[in-house]
Every structure is written in C-alpha cells, then in structure tokens.
Design a protein around this motif. Structure first.
Motif, PDB file in Angstrom:
ATOM      1  N   LYS A   1       2.328  -4.453  -5.172  1.00  0.00           N
ATOM      2  CA  LYS A   1       2.232  -5.916  -5.085  1.00  0.00           C
ATOM      3  C   LYS A   1       3.387  -6.577  -5.826  1.00  0.00           C
ATOM      4  O   LYS A   1       3.942  -7.568  -5.367  1.00  0.00           O
TER       5      LYS A   1
ATOM      6  N   GLU B   1      -4.438  -4.180 -11.595  1.00  0.00           N
ATOM      7  CA  GLU B   1      -4.945  -5.489 -11.179  1.00  0.00           C
ATOM      8  C   GLU B   1      -5.703  -6.172 -12.313  1.00  0.00           C
ATOM      9  O   GLU B   1      -5.676  -7.386 -12.436  1.00  0.00           O
TER      10      GLU B   1
ATOM     11  N   ASN C   1      -5.246   3.350 -10.851  1.00  0.00           N
ATOM     12  CA  ASN C   1      -4.060   2.507 -10.694  1.00  0.00           C
ATOM     13  C   ASN C   1      -4.456   1.108 -10.247  1.00  0.00           C
ATOM     14  O   ASN C   1      -4.044   0.110 -10.850  1.00  0.00           O
ATOM     15  N   TYR C   2      -5.260   1.024  -9.190  1.00  0.00           N
ATOM     16  CA  TYR C   2      -5.701  -0.288  -8.711  1.00  0.00           C
ATOM     17  C   TYR C   2      -6.451  -1.049  -9.796  1.00  0.00           C
ATOM     18  O   TYR C   2      -6.187  -2.221 -10.043  1.00  0.00           O
TER      19      TYR C   2
ATOM     20  N   HIS D   1     -12.786  -5.232   0.646  1.00  0.00           N
ATOM     21  CA  HIS D   1     -12.666  -5.307  -0.812  1.00  0.00           C
ATOM     22  C   HIS D   1     -12.207  -6.702  -1.267  1.00  0.00           C
ATOM     23  O   HIS D   1     -12.431  -7.080  -2.405  1.00  0.00           O
TER      24      HIS D   1
ATOM     25  N   ASP E   1       2.278   1.685  -3.418  1.00  0.00           N
ATOM     26  CA  ASP E   1       1.229   2.154  -4.327  1.00  0.00           C
ATOM     27  C   ASP E   1       0.974   3.648  -4.162  1.00  0.00           C
ATOM     28  O   ASP E   1       0.785   4.361  -5.151  1.00  0.00           O
TER      29      ASP E   1
ATOM     30  N   THR F   1      -0.591  -4.624  -8.451  1.00  0.00           N
ATOM     31  CA  THR F   1      -0.197  -3.228  -8.609  1.00  0.00           C
ATOM     32  C   THR F   1       1.317  -3.158  -8.492  1.00  0.00           C
ATOM     33  O   THR F   1       1.983  -4.169  -8.240  1.00  0.00           O
TER      34      THR F   1
ATOM     35  N   THR G   1     -12.265  -2.855  -6.837  1.00  0.00           N
ATOM     36  CA  THR G   1     -11.865  -1.443  -6.859  1.00  0.00           C
ATOM     37  C   THR G   1     -12.959  -0.554  -6.280  1.00  0.00           C
ATOM     38  O   THR G   1     -12.673   0.339  -5.474  1.00  0.00           O
TER      39      THR G   1
ATOM     40  N   GLY H   1       0.814  -1.219   0.000  1.00  0.00           N
ATOM     41  CA  GLY H   1       0.000   0.000   0.000  1.00  0.00           C
ATOM     42  C   GLY H   1       0.843   1.262   0.000  1.00  0.00           C
ATOM     43  O   GLY H   1       0.535   2.222  -0.718  1.00  0.00           O
TER      44      GLY H   1
ATOM     45  N   ARG I   1     -13.169  -0.506  -2.533  1.00  0.00           N
ATOM     46  CA  ARG I   1     -12.138   0.290  -1.857  1.00  0.00           C
ATOM     47  C   ARG I   1     -12.669   1.671  -1.484  1.00  0.00           C
ATOM     48  O   ARG I   1     -12.095   2.354  -0.642  1.00  0.00           O
TER      49      ARG I   1
END
Length: 167
Positions: free
Chosen positions: A89, A80, A75-76, A134, A26, A86, A113, A23, A116
């Motif tokens: 990740k 993904e 982005n997520y 999520h 990210d 991401t 997503t 996180g 989130r």
C-alpha cells in the motif's frame, strides 16, 4: 455534509489495479521476510550454538503454506495496525481508513485481518458490490492517500468558514 458520503466519493477509492499491485508487492515482501527471518535464525543459532535451524527448516518444509500465511497475516495486521498501510500500500500510494476517514483502530484491523482468512475473500471483489469482504465486514475502505489528503484539506477549510481568525 455527511462524513460517510464524503469518504465514499468514488475518486477516493483505490482502483482494482492499485489494489492488485499492492497485493503482489505484499506477497514479495512476505517472501523476503521469511528469507530474512530464516537468515537471522541461522546466524543466531550459530552464535549461540543452538540447533534452532533444524526446527525452522522443519516448520518451513512441513508447513510451507502455514508459514507463508502466518507471515502474511502478521504482516497485514501489524503494518495496518501501526501505519494504516502495508508495504504494498505504501508503494502504490493507498491507505486503509474507516468510514469517517480516520485511521482504523486495533479492533477494526483485527477484524479486517481475520476476514482475510475467509475462503475466497480474494475473489469477493467480483461480486455486485465490487469490494472485498474484509473491507465491508470491518467497515474500512482503501483509498488513494493523495486524493484523501487533498479532500481532507478542502473539508477542513470548509469547516473553518465562519470561524473567527485569531491573529
């Protein structure tokens, strides 16, 4: 052997530490993406003599949180959706999978997503389940890629027992 029991093996699930590190990476990636986007917009505006920077500047200045969360959600979603992970990740060696160990489809990633955006989703791991909303709502899991690959290889070999070898 049930696929669900196989995938939910605790050693496969990513630790809270790995997920936290992911996180943070990210968030840094999104900040860099916003900076690079602004840089590209300024250069493009200068090349074509457009006053696009003032629009970008107003959007970033007036809607800082909206801009950040828009970039974060995009982005997520895109990372993904296309890669199953991401940048955070990738850096921490974890990946998003479905309950049966496959890469999630478009709908699962979209649900993941959008979930989130649920207020306090980021704190939902503090509940009894120890997982994020999520993840549970989209029926996905975040696992250690290396452990998943090892277990999938073993699972594949077990599945081949009794098969006739072709030479």
């Amino acid at each position: 052997m049930s696929d669900r029991i196989y995938i939910l093996d605790k050693k496969l699930l990513a630790s809270d530490r790995k997920r936290f590190e992911s996180g943070i990476i990210d968030f840094i990636f999104v900040f860099i993406s916003i900076f690079v986007s602004g840089f590209i917009i300024v250069i493009t505006g200068n090349i074509f003599n457009w006053d696009i920077f003032s629009v970008w500047d107003r959007f970033i200045t007036d809607s800082t949180y909206l801009a950040f969360f828009t970039f974060l959600m995009l982005n997520y979603f895109f990372m993904e959706c296309f890669f199953g992970a991401t940048m955070g990740k990738f850096a921490t060696g974890i990946v998003v999978i479905t309950e049966n160990g496959t890469k999630p489809n478009f709908v699962k990633i979209l649900v993941r997503t959008l979930c989130r955006l649920i207020p306090f989703d980021v704190f939902s791991f503090l509940g009894k389940s120890g997982g994020f909303w999520h993840d549970s709502i989209s029926k996905t899991h975040v696992v250690v890629r290396r452990e998943l690959e090892k277990d999938m290889e073993i699972f594949y070999q077990i599945d081949l027992i009794g098969e006739k070898e072709v030479v």
